[in-house]
Write a protein that holds these residues in place. Structure first.
Motif, PDB file in Angstrom:
ATOM      1  N   UNK A 174       0.826  -1.215   0.000  1.00  0.00           N
ATOM      2  CA  UNK A 174       0.000   0.000   0.000  1.00  0.00           C
ATOM      3  C   UNK A 174       0.854   1.256   0.000  1.00  0.00           C
ATOM      4  N   UNK A 175       2.176   1.096   0.014  1.00  0.00           N
ATOM      5  CA  UNK A 175       3.117   2.213  -0.015  1.00  0.00           C
ATOM      6  C   UNK A 175       4.344   1.774  -0.804  1.00  0.00           C
ATOM      7  N   UNK A 176       5.160   2.716  -1.287  1.00  0.00           N
ATOM      8  CA  UNK A 176       6.376   2.332  -2.002  1.00  0.00           C
ATOM      9  C   UNK A 176       7.273   1.452  -1.136  1.00  0.00           C
ATOM     10  N   UNK A 177       7.846   0.427  -1.754  1.00  0.00           N
ATOM     11  CA  UNK A 177       8.759  -0.483  -1.076  1.00  0.00           C
ATOM     12  C   UNK A 177      10.186  -0.047  -1.364  1.00  0.00           C
ATOM     13  N   UNK A 178      10.934   0.294  -0.303  1.00  0.00           N
ATOM     14  CA  UNK A 178      12.326   0.700  -0.454  1.00  0.00           C
ATOM     15  C   UNK A 178      13.250  -0.464  -0.123  1.00  0.00           C
ATOM     16  N   UNK A 179      14.074  -0.828  -1.093  1.00  0.00           N
ATOM     17  CA  UNK A 179      15.087  -1.856  -0.889  1.00  0.00           C
ATOM     18  C   UNK A 179      16.438  -1.158  -0.904  1.00  0.00           C
ATOM     19  N   UNK A 180      17.148  -1.193   0.223  1.00  0.00           N
ATOM     20  CA  UNK A 180      18.402  -0.449   0.343  1.00  0.00           C
ATOM     21  C   UNK A 180      19.516  -1.089  -0.456  1.00  0.00           C
ATOM     22  N   UNK A 181      19.540  -2.420  -0.503  1.00  0.00           N
ATOM     23  CA  UNK A 181      20.593  -3.132  -1.235  1.00  0.00           C
ATOM     24  C   UNK A 181      20.209  -4.594  -1.358  1.00  0.00           C
ATOM     25  N   UNK A 182      20.855  -5.286  -2.314  1.00  0.00           N
ATOM     26  CA  UNK A 182      20.556  -6.696  -2.552  1.00  0.00           C
ATOM     27  C   UNK A 182      21.781  -7.397  -3.101  1.00  0.00           C
ATOM     28  N   UNK A 183      21.909  -8.688  -2.802  1.00  0.00           N
ATOM     29  CA  UNK A 183      22.989  -9.514  -3.342  1.00  0.00           C
ATOM     30  C   UNK A 183      22.433 -10.869  -3.754  1.00  0.00           C
ATOM     31  N   UNK A 184      23.177 -11.545  -4.631  1.00  0.00           N
ATOM     32  CA  UNK A 184      22.884 -12.923  -4.991  1.00  0.00           C
ATOM     33  C   UNK A 184      24.187 -13.704  -4.851  1.00  0.00           C
ATOM     34  N   UNK A 185      24.119 -14.964  -4.423  1.00  0.00           N
ATOM     35  CA  UNK A 185      25.316 -15.771  -4.189  1.00  0.00           C
ATOM     36  C   UNK A 185      24.972 -17.246  -4.334  1.00  0.00           C
ATOM     37  N   UNK A 186      25.987 -18.075  -4.387  1.00  0.00           N
ATOM     38  CA  UNK A 186      25.780 -19.523  -4.384  1.00  0.00           C
ATOM     39  C   UNK A 186      25.487 -19.978  -2.961  1.00  0.00           C
ATOM     40  N   UNK A 187      24.503 -20.830  -2.821  1.00  0.00           N
ATOM     41  CA  UNK A 187      24.146 -21.341  -1.498  1.00  0.00           C
ATOM     42  C   UNK A 187      25.153 -22.391  -1.034  1.00  0.00           C
ATOM     43  N   UNK A 188      25.467 -22.325   0.263  1.00  0.00           N
ATOM     44  CA  UNK A 188      26.315 -23.343   0.886  1.00  0.00           C
ATOM     45  C   UNK A 188      25.543 -24.049   1.997  1.00  0.00           C
ATOM     46  N   UNK A 189      24.242 -24.194   1.771  1.00  0.00           N
ATOM     47  CA  UNK A 189      23.323 -24.840   2.717  1.00  0.00           C
ATOM     48  C   UNK A 189      22.923 -23.887   3.847  1.00  0.00           C
ATOM     49  N   UNK A 190      21.703 -24.046   4.290  1.00  0.00           N
ATOM     50  CA  UNK A 190      21.108 -23.187   5.317  1.00  0.00           C
ATOM     51  C   UNK A 190      21.280 -21.726   4.908  1.00  0.00           C
ATOM     52  N   UNK A 191      21.718 -20.854   5.828  1.00  0.00           N
ATOM     53  CA  UNK A 191      21.880 -19.436   5.502  1.00  0.00           C
ATOM     54  C   UNK A 191      23.286 -19.105   5.028  1.00  0.00           C
ATOM     55  N   UNK A 192      24.121 -20.100   4.813  1.00  0.00           N
ATOM     56  CA  UNK A 192      25.495 -19.863   4.402  1.00  0.00           C
ATOM     57  C   UNK A 192      25.602 -19.712   2.887  1.00  0.00           C
ATOM     58  N   UNK A 193      26.629 -18.952   2.466  1.00  0.00           N
ATOM     59  CA  UNK A 193      26.919 -18.829   1.037  1.00  0.00           C
ATOM     60  C   UNK A 193      28.399 -19.140   0.816  1.00  0.00           C
ATOM     61  N   UNK A 194      28.712 -19.560  -0.413  1.00  0.00           N
ATOM     62  CA  UNK A 194      30.108 -19.857  -0.731  1.00  0.00           C
ATOM     63  C   UNK A 194      30.907 -18.570  -0.724  1.00  0.00           C
ATOM     64  N   UNK A 195      32.013 -18.537   0.016  1.00  0.00           N
ATOM     65  CA  UNK A 195      32.843 -17.324   0.068  1.00  0.00           C
ATOM     66  C   UNK A 195      33.266 -16.869  -1.319  1.00  0.00           C
ATOM     67  N   UNK A 212      29.358 -14.629   4.537  1.00  0.00           N
ATOM     68  CA  UNK A 212      29.450 -16.009   4.061  1.00  0.00           C
ATOM     69  C   UNK A 212      28.835 -16.967   5.075  1.00  0.00           C
ATOM     70  N   UNK A 213      29.026 -16.682   6.345  1.00  0.00           N
ATOM     71  CA  UNK A 213      28.433 -17.500   7.391  1.00  0.00           C
ATOM     72  C   UNK A 213      26.987 -17.126   7.642  1.00  0.00           C
ATOM     73  N   UNK A 214      26.291 -18.004   8.339  1.00  0.00           N
ATOM     74  CA  UNK A 214      24.874 -17.756   8.607  1.00  0.00           C
ATOM     75  C   UNK A 214      24.568 -17.398  10.044  1.00  0.00           C
ATOM     76  N   UNK A 215      25.602 -17.111  10.851  1.00  0.00           N
ATOM     77  CA  UNK A 215      25.393 -16.907  12.284  1.00  0.00           C
ATOM     78  C   UNK A 215      24.454 -15.748  12.598  1.00  0.00           C
ATOM     79  N   UNK A 216      24.482 -14.694  11.777  1.00  0.00           N
ATOM     80  CA  UNK A 216      23.638 -13.525  12.046  1.00  0.00           C
ATOM     81  C   UNK A 216      22.166 -13.803  11.767  1.00  0.00           C
ATOM     82  N   UNK A 217      21.889 -14.821  10.953  1.00  0.00           N
ATOM     83  CA  UNK A 217      20.523 -15.114  10.534  1.00  0.00           C
ATOM     84  C   UNK A 217      19.904 -16.102  11.533  1.00  0.00           C
ATOM     85  N   UNK A 218      19.361 -15.554  12.597  1.00  0.00           N
ATOM     86  CA  UNK A 218      18.964 -16.368  13.747  1.00  0.00           C
ATOM     87  C   UNK A 218      17.516 -16.823  13.722  1.00  0.00           C
ATOM     88  N   UNK A 219      16.686 -16.283  12.814  1.00  0.00           N
ATOM     89  CA  UNK A 219      15.289 -16.708  12.730  1.00  0.00           C
ATOM     90  C   UNK A 219      14.973 -17.116  11.299  1.00  0.00           C
TER      91      UNK A 219
END
Length: 439
Positions: free
Chosen positions: A107-128, A199-206
């Motif tokens: 119902x309002x403009x959606x602001x996306x500050x930044x975005x990335x794409x990466x190869x998945x390394x399972x769960x929330x991890x990405x390949x360095x 690269x790690x997923x530690x910050x992604x807790x939920x």
């Protein structure tokens, strides 16, 4: 007696309900006849610039609260100073890619500050070293108007068939309620603050089993004059009810694997919504198929074929007593068939082949969806799909998983414990029944 866990599983499946039927009302024909966005039109191979096809996609829905059956989701609360990392699997590879984002129900403009794409390394991890910063018109961030979609600029990341990627979005400001896809067999992760290239997923807790704002990943190259996208359009059969989370064992996954093994230049996009109907909207199960067909099928780039599996929820809704269905009128085979016809016409008007999928057996369901009246309607619709010639091809889901001793029932080894949705063996049988030449 069933355990509490088993009962919850049954309720989850009941919400995901059938996935079957196909169609679209006359309103769809008017909608489909209108001009498509420039990036969605299929351009001749000789045109300058890259030719894009959809390697992954999902159908978006209105925000709705989580519950005991579906689990929690963040759609109503949205995001603020948070990073959301979403895992997807592309059907085919390419030399470059871009993402498609949707604010369809904002119902309002959606602001996306930044975005990335990466190869998945399972769960929330990405390949360095694989994270790529995405831009939008050359800028790191973007704003999407209510009711609109937006694609990113092309990013160089060579991908392979059936590879898993992560898309991470950072929302600096409050988004408000989120356009999302409610039920997935994948996991999305959330972290406080900005964590785009971790690269790690530690910050992604939920985490939750839903996708937010992300509606497509599109690839370009290697060039092929025959390359195109197959969109599977329908309800829970397409969406993947019955598949174990994180296993990529939905019918559409099995189909993508067959196509990749046969080295055919076809991508697969899943535009199923569990509980979706061809004739009526519902509060939790998405806009009716006729109203979402243009956005979820026609306006995607490079679409060659659509497989339509709809109608089962329309037949079953009066038996279910599900408040999430909203209005649940009894419907005739004639109405469902007419809706299919309109959908076929809309596809053909854009040069898209239409394949009809028959409605799966419903008699064995362990929740209230079956009735003798409904079975007569299902039989009539399936007969029309098989014999009318209206569709360019037929995927006979019904016969692929029906019990030879009683065709109104599924084979016991082909269904999830709810008695109706296919398990991995059932999904394999359905994908094996698809004539790839028809795509």
């Amino acid at each position: 007696m069933q355990s509490a866990k088993s009962r919850r599983s049954m309720r989850t499946v009941r919400r995901g309900m059938l996935a079957v039927t196909a169609a679209v009302l006359t309103a769809l024909v008017v909608s489909a006849a209108a001009p498509a966005p420039e990036d969605a039109r299929q351009k001749p191979r000789a045109a300058e610039g890259p030719v894009w096809t959809g390697a992954w996609g999902t159908a978006v829905q209105r925000p709705v609260e989580g519950n005991e059956d579906w689990g929690p989701n963040w759609s109503r609360q949205g995001f603020s100073d948070q990073s959301v990392r979403q895992v997807i699997r592309v059907a085919t590879g390419g030399a470059t890619l871009r993402i498609r984002l949707s604010n369809a129900y904002g119902t309002a403009p959606l602001r996306i500050a930044a975005a990335t794409v990466a190869r998945s390394a399972e769960d929330a991890q990405v390949w360095p070293g694989t994270a790529r910063k995405l831009t939008f018109g050359g800028a790191r961030g973007t704003s999407i108007a209510p009711g609109r979609d937006l694609v990113s600029d092309a990013a160089t990341l060579r991908t392979s068939p059936l590879e898993k990627l992560t898309v991470t979005l950072y929302f600096a400001d409050r988004t408000g309620p989120a356009t999302f896809h409610r039920f997935t067999t994948a996991t999305s992760y959330r972290a406080p603050g900005r964590h785009l290239t971790d690269a790690g997923g530690d910050a992604f807790t939920t985490s939750t089993n839903a996708w937010y704002f992300l509606s497509g990943v599109e690839v370009s190259g290697p060039a092929s004059p025959r390359r195109g996208t197959v969109v599977t359009f329908g309800d829970s059969l397409m969406d993947g009810t019955g598949a174990a989370p994180g296993t990529d064992t939905r019918f559409t996954d099995k189909l993508a694997e067959r196509i990749a093994a046969d080295r055919r230049p076809l991508d697969v996009v899943n535009a199923g919504i569990s509980g979706n109907r061809i004739l009526d909207d519902s509060p939790c199960y998405g806009d009716r198929a006729s109203d979402r067909f243009r956005r979820d099928v026609i306006d995607r780039p490079g679409v060659r074929t659509v497989i339509v599996h709809l109608g089962g929820n329309d037949i079953a809704a009066p038996e279910m007593g599900d408040p999430c269905m909203g209005s649940a009128p009894r419907v005739s085979a004639h109405r469902i068939i007419n809706a299919h016809k309109e959908l076929i016409r809309a596809a053909h008007a854009r040069g898209i082949k239409a394949v009809g999928a028959t409605i799966l057996p419903m008699k064995g369901a362990l929740f209230p969806v079956y009735s003798e009246r409904g079975e007569r309607t299902r039989t009539a619709v399936n007969h029309w799909i098989r014999t009318s010639g209206a569709y360019d091809g037929v995927l006979d889901v019904d016969r692929a998983i029906a019990n030879p001793a009683d065709p109104a029932l599924p084979r016991p080894g082909y269904v999830f414990p709810d008695g109706v949705h296919p398990n991995e063996a059932g999904s394999h049988a359905i994908a094996s029944a698809m004539d790839l030449d028809a795509l």
